[in-house]
Design an enzyme around this catalytic site. Structure first.
Site, PDB file in Angstrom:
ATOM      1  N   GLY A  76       0.660  -1.202  -0.163  1.00  0.00           N
ATOM      2  CA  GLY A  76      -0.052   0.111  -0.169  1.00  0.00           C
ATOM      3  C   GLY A  76       0.751   1.423  -0.006  1.00  0.00           C
ATOM      4  O   GLY A  76       0.586   2.292  -0.602  1.00  0.00           O
ATOM      5  N   THR A  77       2.033   1.127   0.678  1.00  0.00           N
ATOM      6  CA  THR A  77       2.681   2.483   0.860  1.00  0.00           C
ATOM      7  C   THR A  77       3.259   2.629  -0.617  1.00  0.00           C
ATOM      8  O   THR A  77       3.292   4.000  -0.931  1.00  0.00           O
ATOM      9  CB  THR A  77       3.970   2.086   1.896  1.00  0.00           C
ATOM     10  N   ASN A 156      -7.938   4.396   8.889  1.00  0.00           N
ATOM     11  CA  ASN A 156      -7.471   3.422   9.361  1.00  0.00           C
ATOM     12  C   ASN A 156      -7.322   3.435  11.031  1.00  0.00           C
ATOM     13  O   ASN A 156      -7.034   2.522  11.582  1.00  0.00           O
ATOM     14  CB  ASN A 156      -5.818   3.282   8.879  1.00  0.00           C
ATOM     15  N   GLN A 184      -7.743   0.348   3.694  1.00  0.00           N
ATOM     16  CA  GLN A 184      -8.657  -0.137   4.642  1.00  0.00           C
ATOM     17  C   GLN A 184     -10.020  -0.674   4.096  1.00  0.00           C
ATOM     18  O   GLN A 184     -10.799  -1.227   4.781  1.00  0.00           O
ATOM     19  CB  GLN A 184      -8.921   0.911   5.699  1.00  0.00           C
ATOM     20  N   SER A 204      -3.920  -3.108  -0.466  1.00  0.00           N
ATOM     21  CA  SER A 204      -2.593  -3.831   0.165  1.00  0.00           C
ATOM     22  C   SER A 204      -3.331  -5.325   0.664  1.00  0.00           C
ATOM     23  O   SER A 204      -4.062  -5.215   1.074  1.00  0.00           O
ATOM     24  CB  SER A 204      -2.337  -3.148   1.304  1.00  0.00           C
ATOM     25  N   GLY A 205      -2.266  -6.122   0.291  1.00  0.00           N
ATOM     26  CA  GLY A 205      -2.705  -7.568   0.307  1.00  0.00           C
ATOM     27  C   GLY A 205      -3.032  -7.979   2.080  1.00  0.00           C
ATOM     28  O   GLY A 205      -3.905  -8.649   2.106  1.00  0.00           O
ATOM     29  N   HIS A 206      -2.107  -7.438   2.721  1.00  0.00           N
ATOM     30  CA  HIS A 206      -2.320  -7.956   4.048  1.00  0.00           C
ATOM     31  C   HIS A 206      -3.286  -7.400   5.129  1.00  0.00           C
ATOM     32  O   HIS A 206      -3.608  -7.938   6.071  1.00  0.00           O
ATOM     33  CB  HIS A 206      -0.679  -7.746   4.732  1.00  0.00           C
ATOM     34  N   THR A 242      11.009  -7.922 -10.775  1.00  0.00           N
ATOM     35  CA  THR A 242      10.568  -9.263 -11.224  1.00  0.00           C
ATOM     36  C   THR A 242       9.307  -9.369 -10.324  1.00  0.00           C
ATOM     37  O   THR A 242       9.280  -8.965  -9.085  1.00  0.00           O
ATOM     38  CB  THR A 242      11.265 -10.153 -10.601  1.00  0.00           C
ATOM     39  N   CYS A 330       1.694   2.529  12.970  1.00  0.00           N
ATOM     40  CA  CYS A 330       2.892   3.353  12.683  1.00  0.00           C
ATOM     41  C   CYS A 330       3.240   4.287  13.610  1.00  0.00           C
ATOM     42  O   CYS A 330       4.108   4.713  13.750  1.00  0.00           O
ATOM     43  CB  CYS A 330       2.535   3.869  11.025  1.00  0.00           C
TER      44      CYS A 330
HETATM   45  C1  LIG Z   1      -1.521  -0.075   6.286  1.00  0.00           C
HETATM   46  C2  LIG Z   1      -1.978   1.115   5.527  1.00  0.00           C
HETATM   47  C3  LIG Z   1      -1.137   1.391   4.473  1.00  0.00           C
HETATM   48  C4  LIG Z   1       0.283   0.951   3.893  1.00  0.00           C
HETATM   49  O1  LIG Z   1       0.012  -0.431   3.652  1.00  0.00           O
HETATM   50  P1  LIG Z   1       1.347  -1.320   3.496  1.00  0.00           P
HETATM   51  O2  LIG Z   1       0.718  -2.569   2.691  1.00  0.00           O
HETATM   52  O3  LIG Z   1       1.602  -1.726   4.728  1.00  0.00           O
HETATM   53  O4  LIG Z   1       2.435  -0.578   3.051  1.00  0.00           O
HETATM   54  C5  LIG Z   1      -1.631   2.725   3.721  1.00  0.00           C
HETATM   55  N1  LIG Z   1      -2.795   3.368   3.972  1.00  0.00           N
HETATM   56  C6  LIG Z   1      -3.624   2.781   4.864  1.00  0.00           C
HETATM   57  C7  LIG Z   1      -4.969   3.581   5.055  1.00  0.00           C
HETATM   58  C8  LIG Z   1      -3.234   1.692   5.591  1.00  0.00           C
HETATM   59  O5  LIG Z   1      -4.108   1.464   6.559  1.00  0.00           O
END
Ligand SMILES: *Cc1c(COP(=O)(O)O)cnc(C)c1O
Length: 389
Positions: A76-77, A156, A184, A204-206, A242, A330
């Site tokens: 996501g970052t 978030n 989110q 973001s996947g996680h 890659t 964070c």
């Molecule tokens: C967690 C988060 C990110 C960052 O995503 P990562 O995959 O951990 O780098 C960015 N924006 C929001 C709103 C998030 O909650």
């Protein structure tokens, strides 16, 4: 292997989620047998290539996007950095003004800080007490040289869902692009890039049952966007490196699972959330709920407790096996209260006594009841100690 330790209650799903078992299963062959580079010509690369193609379809389908509009990133970052820096550089000849909300994630805010050093002007929009960006506020901030508006789909920390369709319409009226950090929201609430007028979207996947270290940037068809990373010709020459095949496969499976179960998960999570919120507000004196009452992520509960130091409360919860957070992962360890809580007008004192509990459909009512009991005892004990000092 026991995934859910007996004595742990995990209530920090906004920080990260447990990867679904089905996701891991689908990823494993791409670590073991099918390790070919999907950019290769030989037949051995075919399986990886097909798996990436399927993932791209699944990922797009969840938000009404074409597979060709999905670009895989390192999280996501990276997606947020790419969207902002990419638009800034690509459209610099059109204007150098960018608008974001005051409650964006640092991946957006700190990228803005960097862009300011490069000569761009950034307007940070104030939000209402519930965390919402009013369309009128955006309307007033728009300028002829505004090239980008970036407002998150859902916050978030406090879980507020932003009125994206209204905001993007205002951006488009003035010829600006609209980006949303949907990290989110993706996989948690319905999103549709066409209906919501979204030009660029980060996920973001996680954060929704997929693996860490893999994200996406949706970029509307025919939209110019310079790369963030230069190198090989992967992702149509727009994102070098890659491909993270297992990660991409995992993201795709998580997206497919999310689509299948979205409605039932939303119902279950919001029922659990409302049970938790109801009990906390009824049974703990001087507690308040932050964020919006209705437009709220199904899994988010965020409280403030008067006369409580949030960090100490987290430690007491941890001693009873409860994983919670004070704000965003964070900002933990920072002494300053979160920028989100200050932006919704909480006084410093109250913002320091904040607690974020973010649940998933895997949580049970019994876990939440136990959490409320521990919370009640901890808050009471801390207040008594403070009085005794
Ligand atoms: C967690 C988060 C990110 C960052 O995503 P990562 O995959 O951990 O780098 C960015 N924006 C929001 C709103 C998030 O909650």
């Amino acid at each position: 292997m026991e995934f859910k330790a007996k004595n742990r209650i995990y209530l920090d799903n906004a920080a990260t989620t447990r990867m679904r078992e089905e996701v891991l299963e689908e990823m494993l062959p791409f670590f073991r047998e099918s390790y070919a580079n999907p950019s290769a010509i030989y037949g051995f690369a075919g399986e990886a290539k097909r798996a990436v193609r399927l993932a791209r379809e699944r990922v797009g389908a969840l938000i009404g996007a074409k597979p060709t509009e999905i670009y895989f990133t390192g999280g996501g970052t990276e997606s947020d950095n790419w969207a902002l820096r990419g638009v800034a550089e690509t459209y610099a000849d059109k204007g150098r003004h960018i608008i974001v909300s005051a409650i964006e994630h640092h991946a957006v805010l700190h990228t803005c800080r960097y862009l300011e050093k490069q000569g761009y002007t950034v307007t940070c929009l104030p939000v209402e007490d519930d965390g919402k960006v009013l369309p009128e506020t955006l309307q007033k901030a728009m300028r002829p040289d505004t090239i980008l508006v970036s407002v998150m789909a859902a916050n978030n920390e406090i879980g507020t869902i932003e009125p994206l369709a209204k905001l993007s319409a205002i951006a488009h009226e003035q010829g600006a692009l609209f980006h949303t950090d949907a990290v989110q929201a993706y996989g948690h609430i319905p999103l549709h890039v066409e209906k919501m007028g979204i030009d660029l979207l980060s996920a973001s996947g996680h954060k929704f049952g997929g693996p860490k270290g893999v994200g996406i940037l949706y970029c509307r068809e025919n939209l110019r966007l310079v790369p963030l990373l230069y190198g090989g010709a992967q992702e149509k020459g727009r994102r070098a490196g890659t491909l993270n095949v297992p990660g991409i496969v995992g993201f795709g499976r998580a997206a497919a699972l999310a689509e299948e179960t979205l409605q039932e998960r939303m119902e279950r999570e919001s029922a659990l959330r409302d049970h938790l919120i109801g009990r906390v507000l009824a049974e703990i004196p001087h507690a308040c709920l932050n964020g919006a009452a209705h437009d709220r992520l199904p899994g988010n509960a965020h409280f403030c407790f008067a006369d409580i130091e949030g960090e100490s409360l987290l430690i007491l919860l941890d001693q009873r096996g409860i994983c919670a957070s004070g704000g965003s992962a964070c900002s933990t360890g920072a002494t300053e209260p979160s920028h989100v809580l200050l932006a919704i007008g909480l006084p410093h004192e109250l913002a320091r006594g904040s607690l974020r509990l973010t649940l998933s459909a895997e949580n049970t009512e019994a876990e939440l009841d136990e959490t409320v009991e521990v919370l009640k005892g901890s808050v009471e004990r801390m207040r008594e100690m403070k009085k005794g000092l």
